[in-house]
Write a protein that holds these residues in place. Structure first.
Motif, mmCIF file in Angstrom:
data_model
loop_
_atom_site.group_PDB
_atom_site.id
_atom_site.type_symbol
_atom_site.label_atom_id
_atom_site.label_comp_id
_atom_site.label_asym_id
_atom_site.label_seq_id
_atom_site.Cartn_x
_atom_site.Cartn_y
_atom_site.Cartn_z
ATOM 1 N N LEU A 64 0.841 -1.207 0.000
ATOM 2 C CA LEU A 64 0.000 0.000 0.000
ATOM 3 C C LEU A 64 0.872 1.251 0.000
ATOM 4 O O LEU A 64 0.610 2.204 -0.747
ATOM 5 N N ASP A 65 1.916 1.250 0.816
ATOM 6 C CA ASP A 65 2.813 2.403 0.875
ATOM 7 C C ASP A 65 3.530 2.598 -0.454
ATOM 8 O O ASP A 65 3.724 3.732 -0.914
ATOM 9 N N PHE A 66 3.913 1.503 -1.112
ATOM 10 C CA PHE A 66 4.547 1.563 -2.433
ATOM 11 C C PHE A 66 3.614 2.263 -3.422
ATOM 12 O O PHE A 66 4.040 3.149 -4.176
ATOM 13 N N PHE A 67 2.344 1.885 -3.420
ATOM 14 C CA PHE A 67 1.372 2.486 -4.339
ATOM 15 C C PHE A 67 1.201 3.973 -4.057
ATOM 16 O O PHE A 67 1.216 4.806 -4.974
ATOM 17 N N ASN A 68 1.022 4.331 -2.800
ATOM 18 C CA ASN A 68 0.774 5.734 -2.454
ATOM 19 C C ASN A 68 1.949 6.633 -2.838
ATOM 20 O O ASN A 68 1.762 7.766 -3.283
ATOM 21 N N LYS A 69 3.163 6.119 -2.699
ATOM 22 C CA LYS A 69 4.322 6.914 -3.075
ATOM 23 C C LYS A 69 4.414 7.073 -4.591
ATOM 24 O O LYS A 69 4.756 8.152 -5.089
ATOM 25 N N LYS A 70 4.101 6.005 -5.323
ATOM 26 C CA LYS A 70 4.151 6.073 -6.776
ATOM 27 C C LYS A 70 3.084 7.008 -7.336
ATOM 28 O O LYS A 70 3.311 7.722 -8.310
ATOM 29 N N ARG A 71 1.911 7.010 -6.715
ATOM 30 C CA ARG A 71 0.788 7.797 -7.225
ATOM 31 C C ARG A 71 0.624 9.138 -6.511
ATOM 32 O O ARG A 71 -0.245 9.922 -6.861
ATOM 33 N N ASN A 72 1.457 9.360 -5.495
ATOM 34 C CA ASN A 72 1.294 10.552 -4.666
ATOM 35 C C ASN A 72 -0.147 10.648 -4.174
ATOM 36 O O ASN A 72 -0.821 11.674 -4.278
ATOM 37 N N ALA A 73 -0.610 9.522 -3.643
ATOM 38 C CA ALA A 73 -2.016 9.392 -3.251
ATOM 39 C C ALA A 73 -2.136 9.146 -1.750
ATOM 40 O O ALA A 73 -1.144 8.981 -1.040
ATOM 41 N N LYS A 74 -3.372 9.126 -1.297
ATOM 42 C CA LYS A 74 -3.687 8.783 0.092
ATOM 43 C C LYS A 74 -4.713 7.640 0.074
ATOM 44 O O LYS A 74 -5.762 7.724 0.706
ATOM 45 N N SER A 75 -4.383 6.631 -0.670
ATOM 46 C CA SER A 75 -5.324 5.521 -0.826
ATOM 47 C C SER A 75 -5.312 4.620 0.400
ATOM 48 O O SER A 75 -4.311 4.502 1.109
ATOM 49 N N LYS A 76 -6.434 3.968 0.599
ATOM 50 C CA LYS A 76 -6.549 2.944 1.639
ATOM 51 C C LYS A 76 -6.992 1.653 0.963
ATOM 52 O O LYS A 76 -7.564 1.670 -0.137
ATOM 53 N N LEU A 77 -6.726 0.532 1.615
ATOM 54 C CA LEU A 77 -7.064 -0.759 1.031
ATOM 55 C C LEU A 77 -8.568 -0.896 0.858
ATOM 56 O O LEU A 77 -9.344 -0.475 1.720
ATOM 57 N N LEU A 78 -8.960 -1.454 -0.261
ATOM 58 C CA LEU A 78 -10.369 -1.721 -0.522
ATOM 59 C C LEU A 78 -10.894 -2.630 0.579
ATOM 60 O O LEU A 78 -10.286 -3.664 0.880
ATOM 61 N N PRO A 79 -12.005 -2.264 1.244
ATOM 62 C CA PRO A 79 -12.491 -3.053 2.388
ATOM 63 C C PRO A 79 -12.791 -4.500 2.003
ATOM 64 O O PRO A 79 -13.296 -4.773 0.902
ATOM 65 N N GLU A 80 -12.447 -5.399 2.891
ATOM 66 C CA GLU A 80 -12.786 -6.804 2.672
ATOM 67 C C GLU A 80 -14.304 -6.939 2.580
ATOM 68 O O GLU A 80 -15.044 -6.307 3.331
ATOM 69 N N GLY A 81 -14.760 -7.755 1.678
ATOM 70 C CA GLY A 81 -16.193 -7.927 1.465
ATOM 71 C C GLY A 81 -16.752 -7.033 0.377
ATOM 72 O O GLY A 81 -17.883 -7.217 -0.052
ATOM 73 N N SER A 82 -15.928 -6.063 -0.092
ATOM 74 C CA SER A 82 -16.390 -5.163 -1.153
ATOM 75 C C SER A 82 -15.880 -5.595 -2.531
ATOM 76 O O SER A 82 -16.080 -4.890 -3.510
ATOM 77 N N TYR A 83 -15.232 -6.758 -2.581
ATOM 78 C CA TYR A 83 -14.755 -7.282 -3.857
ATOM 79 C C TYR A 83 -14.759 -8.806 -3.797
ATOM 80 O O TYR A 83 -14.775 -9.411 -2.714
ATOM 81 N N LYS A 84 -14.760 -9.408 -4.961
ATOM 82 C CA LYS A 84 -14.757 -10.872 -5.032
ATOM 83 C C LYS A 84 -13.848 -11.296 -6.176
ATOM 84 O O LYS A 84 -13.925 -10.762 -7.277
#
Length: 495
Positions: A249-269
């Motif tokens: 997650l930290d790798f992604f946020n640094k690459k995208r200059n974002a403040k993303s959080k992990l998609l909640p469990e149960g919200s994807y399959k």
């Protein structure tokens, strides 16, 4: 007295002779034979082979440089002699004793002597013209990048003669090549954008979903192929699992200059977690498939988005494809920008009629302005070439105080034309009688400014209330703009 001395002397002599005989017998054992024999043959330095792995299973064993040895007889032969060589691992203890190195054991079928171990010595010669070569036969069960000692034992297969040495030790270094896989490109989906980095091995992409009055405008499914570092002659299967590590997650946020959080469990399959690369192909024809459930997500704001991280893995089945973990190459990052819009009491750009509201009592204030020349009051000066411009942080709002309470049918907004990227695409609208307590009226979706419009012919955007609103104050909170900065030249009202 002389008899006693003579008896002692003969006893000592007998013990000495017994010891010498015992030592002689010990020296003639296999260890002495082997120590002499291993110097009798012209042989190679360590050979080299490559085992190609898929997961922990070797699919191909290749000998790059076979270790070899010639065979020598004690005497010149008068007729052809065939010598038979076999791999004899019972000789390992002798090798360890001689060299103080413990050989690494290996499966019975790991190595194979060419020509079934048969080598012919021609008549009139004592040494073979050709050599015995040893190949890597099956790399399964071998340790990668280790040197293996291969003990050989020789015997006469046919003809008259006696081998000069019965034993030899060859060596083979087995290198490992791992067929690794990485996530390949996303399939094209509705409202899905790919983020390209020409030097990156990982892949990134994201959905921009707007839930408009309960209806999503982006796809719920995304598919990813799998790619091999090189094609091979067997089918290979890759397995994908979700990656919920904070490191990724930290790798992604640094690459995208974002403040993303992990998609909640149960919200994807994960609809399909495996993909197969067919023999002699580089990429899978089928895909890993994931389904997003937007019903389980709250709205995102600004660069605070969700991200689902998928990775190739072989932890559940060691014979599956090994992942390429260099620079997160075995990962796919799926960003979710989820906006929830209920326009409620607002219709955008769909006709606004009525009487112009007198603006003589109007005042305008804002949450901020870009500089002293672009203050909120500019939206009320009647000039198309002056405007309010916000700081570069969303959201930003501008509030109109009409001086008196009015029954308002709607508003019109004139864009600015100094910078084509400063606009007001998405606006939350609130009303109030006292400027303290606010009622949410809905979303005004102005959209982009028409490219051929100008200060002289502006692309005026209109907001119409389905049910006219009676209020003294109206607040327009801009949630999205093309360049992250909002700008409005004029605001007018209809009653």
């Amino acid at each position: 007295m002389k008899k006693k001395i003579s008896l002692v002397f003969h006893l000592a002599l007998a013990l000495l002779l017994f010891g010498l005989i015992s030592c002689k017998k010990e020296n003639l054992g296999p260890l002495e034979d082997i120590s002499k024999d291993i110097s009798q043959f012209p042989s190679s330095i360590t050979g080299e082979a490559t085992a190609t792995f898929v997961g922990l299973k070797v699919i191909q064993s290749v000998t790059n440089a076979a270790p070899y040895t010639q065979v020598q007889l004690k005497d010149v032969t008068s007729s052809p002699v065939k010598v038979k060589a076999v791999i004899d691992t019972t000789l390992f203890p002798y090798y360890e004793e001689l060299y103080q190195v413990k050989p690494i054991s290996f499966p019975k079928d790991a190595f194979k002597i060419r020509n079934d171990g048969i080598l012919e010595i021609e008549a009139g010669k004592s040494i073979s013209t050709d050599s015995l070569f040893v190949d890597l036969n099956n790399g399964n069960g071998l340790l990668p990048d280790e040197v293996y000692v291969i003990p050989l034992k020789f015997s006469i297969e046919s003809g008259n003669g006696e081998v000069k040495g019965k034993y030899a030790f060859l060596k083979m270094k087995v290198k490992a090549v791992y067929i690794v896989g990485r996530m390949d490109q996303f399939s094209t989906e509705k409202n899905f954008s790919k983020y390209y980095d020409r030097f990156a091995k990982y892949i990134m992409g994201g959905f921009f979903n707007t839930r408009m009055n309960g209806v999503d405008d982006a796809s719920k499914n995304v598919s990813m192929a799998v790619k091999l570092m090189q094609s091979i002659n067997v089918d290979v299967t890759a397995e994908a699992i979700e990656d919920r590590s904070l490191v990724s997650l930290d790798f992604f946020n640094k690459k995208r200059n974002a403040k993303s959080k992990l998609l909640p469990e149960g919200s994807y399959k994960i609809v399909k977690n495996k993909a197969t690369i067919k023999a002699n192909q580089w990429s899978s024809q089928d895909s890993i498939k994931v389904e997003i459930d937007y019903d389980k997500l709250e709205a995102t704001i600004g660069n605070e988005t969700y991200v689902l991280i998928m990775k190739i893995d072989n932890s559940s089945d060691k014979e599956l494809l090994a992942p390429d973990t260099v620079e997160m190459a075995n990962r796919a990052f799926i960003e979710i920008n989820h906006k929830i819009i209920d326009t409620k009491n607002i219709i955008s750009n769909d006709g606004l009629t009525g009487k112009d509201i007198d603006r003589s009592k109007w005042t305008a204030t804002s949450s901020g302005n870009f500089d002293t020349e672009t203050t909120a009051s500019k939206v009320l000066d009647g000039k198309g070439d002056t405007y309010w411009r916000s700081p570069r942080v969303m959201p930003q709002d501008i509030t109109i105080n009409m001086g008196d309470s009015k029954l308002v049918k709607g508003f019109s907004f004139t864009p600015q034309y100094n910078d084509s990227y400063d606009d007001f695409r998405e606006v939350k609208v609130y009303s109030s009688q006292d400027g303290q307590t606010w009622e949410f009226q809905g979303y005004f979706l102005a959209g982009s400014v028409y490219w051929d419009s100008s200060v002289e012919k502006p692309d005026i955007k209109t907001l119409r209330f389905i049910n006219p609103v009676e209020a003294k104050y109206f607040k327009f909170q801009v949630m999205d703009a093309s360049n992250g900065i909002t700008a409005i030249a004029e605001i007018n009202g209809k009653e």
